[in-house]
Design a protein around this motif. Structure first.
Motif, PDB file in Angstrom:
ATOM      1  N   ALA A  16      10.495  -5.642  29.863  1.00  0.00           N
ATOM      2  CA  ALA A  16       9.303  -5.827  29.036  1.00  0.00           C
ATOM      3  C   ALA A  16       8.044  -5.459  29.816  1.00  0.00           C
ATOM      4  O   ALA A  16       7.117  -4.847  29.272  1.00  0.00           O
ATOM      5  N   GLY A  17       8.008  -5.821  31.113  1.00  0.00           N
ATOM      6  CA  GLY A  17       6.860  -5.459  31.936  1.00  0.00           C
ATOM      7  C   GLY A  17       6.716  -3.958  32.092  1.00  0.00           C
ATOM      8  O   GLY A  17       5.606  -3.413  31.991  1.00  0.00           O
ATOM      9  N   GLU A  74       5.182  -7.565  39.604  1.00  0.00           N
ATOM     10  CA  GLU A  74       6.130  -7.273  40.677  1.00  0.00           C
ATOM     11  C   GLU A  74       5.809  -8.025  41.963  1.00  0.00           C
ATOM     12  O   GLU A  74       6.522  -7.890  42.956  1.00  0.00           O
ATOM     13  N   ALA A  75       4.724  -8.819  41.958  1.00  0.00           N
ATOM     14  CA  ALA A  75       4.279  -9.488  43.180  1.00  0.00           C
ATOM     15  C   ALA A  75       5.224 -10.612  43.573  1.00  0.00           C
ATOM     16  O   ALA A  75       5.689 -11.382  42.731  1.00  0.00           O
ATOM     17  N   THR A 133       4.889 -15.758  36.191  1.00  0.00           N
ATOM     18  CA  THR A 133       6.079 -15.352  36.949  1.00  0.00           C
ATOM     19  C   THR A 133       6.466 -16.351  38.031  1.00  0.00           C
ATOM     20  O   THR A 133       7.504 -16.175  38.673  1.00  0.00           O
ATOM     21  N   ASP A 134       5.604 -17.352  38.252  1.00  0.00           N
ATOM     22  CA  ASP A 134       5.819 -18.321  39.327  1.00  0.00           C
ATOM     23  C   ASP A 134       5.864 -17.635  40.684  1.00  0.00           C
ATOM     24  O   ASP A 134       6.524 -18.097  41.621  1.00  0.00           O
ATOM     25  N   PRO A 159      13.966  -9.889  37.894  1.00  0.00           N
ATOM     26  CA  PRO A 159      15.016  -8.924  38.278  1.00  0.00           C
ATOM     27  C   PRO A 159      14.811  -7.592  37.565  1.00  0.00           C
ATOM     28  O   PRO A 159      14.344  -7.561  36.414  1.00  0.00           O
ATOM     29  N   PRO A 160      15.166  -6.484  38.216  1.00  0.00           N
ATOM     30  CA  PRO A 160      14.864  -5.153  37.668  1.00  0.00           C
ATOM     31  C   PRO A 160      15.354  -4.915  36.245  1.00  0.00           C
ATOM     32  O   PRO A 160      14.642  -4.326  35.437  1.00  0.00           O
ATOM     33  N   ARG A 161      16.563  -5.331  35.916  1.00  0.00           N
ATOM     34  CA  ARG A 161      17.133  -5.031  34.599  1.00  0.00           C
ATOM     35  C   ARG A 161      17.105  -6.229  33.653  1.00  0.00           C
ATOM     36  O   ARG A 161      17.724  -6.186  32.589  1.00  0.00           O
ATOM     37  N   SER A 162      16.373  -7.259  34.025  1.00  0.00           N
ATOM     38  CA  SER A 162      16.283  -8.430  33.164  1.00  0.00           C
ATOM     39  C   SER A 162      15.316  -8.148  32.011  1.00  0.00           C
ATOM     40  O   SER A 162      14.473  -7.244  32.103  1.00  0.00           O
TER      41      SER A 162
END
Length: 233
Positions: free
Chosen positions: A71-72, A156-157, A57-58, A63-66
């Motif tokens: 997938a997460g 989500e971090a 995730t770098d 983004p929430p709806r990406s």
């Protein structure tokens, strides 16, 4: 994220089979050092999983709806459903074993534990073993299903916030709390601690089924409900 991480870490530290394996490792010669190796290998697994997720995730949450975000959440939902079904499956086995007059064997499942009839038999009760065996046992009994749930939460971090590192450190610390407490007990009172840990292992062996069922159902239902809410909200 923080609440989910702490709940997952609590479930991991309360999961009985790693502590049973740890008690076996420290009951052998040079048990203090083998216990330390066990904990280091255990922590290495947790840190490696977190590092891989942050590398993917770098350090930035999707983004929430990406597509990656969805997938997460879908992965977390699948893990939650898997834990629920595994808990129900173990409950049926427990009831079937009680009806037959004997407890069910501990088997592999979504919680990620492989033990056979009991964790001790995998390495031989009170066998000498080695430091490598202790490290391998720590990896083997890691509840990988719960660790995977933690990995989906680490998605989500946001590493640009210092509080994130505190939360991740707290996750690793809480997930290892029972092992760390047992290791400290061994260091300060080795003879008494070894005897009591072996008695605790015997007690856990008799009651591990109930603990596994409760932990899998509670954590699985929480992950399922929260994932569905986030996916449909």
């Amino acid at each position: 994220m923080v609440l989910d991480l702490m709940l997952i870490a609590l479930a991991i530290t309360l999961y009985p089979l790693p502590l049973m394996a740890f008690a076996l490792a420290v009951s052998t010669a040079r048990g203090v050092w083998k216990g330390l190796v066990f904990i280091l290998a255990w922590l290495a697994c947790l840190v490696a999983v977190i590092a891989v997720v942050l590398a993917v995730t770098d350090g930035q949450p999707p983004p929430p709806r990406s597509p990656p975000g969805v997938a997460g959440l879908a992965a977390k939902l699948a893990i939650g459903v898997g834990l629920v079904f595994y808990g129900l499956h173990r409950r049926r086995l427990m009831r079937a074993g009680a009806a037959a007059g004997q407890g069910p064997e501990v088997r592999d499942g979504p919680s990620g534990v492989a033990t056979g009839k009991g964790t001790g038999e995998a390495a031989g009760d009170r066998g000498e073993g080695s430091f490598w065996a202790s490290a391998g046992l720590a990896v083997l009994v890691q509840p990988w299903g719960m660790v995977a749930a933690g990995a989906t939460t680490v998605l989500e971090a946001n590493t640009s916030q210092p509080a994130t590192f505190v939360a991740l450190f707290g996750f690793c610390l809480l997930a290892s709390a029972s092992l760390l407490a047992a290791e400290l007990y061994i260091v300060f009172a080795p003879e008494v601690a070894q005897a009591r840990l072996l008695r605790l292992r015997g007690w856990l062996k008799e009651h591990s089924q109930q603990a596994i069922v409760v932990l899998c159902l509670v954590l699985g239902l929480w992950l399922t409900a929260k994932s569905l809410f986030q996916l449909t909200g």
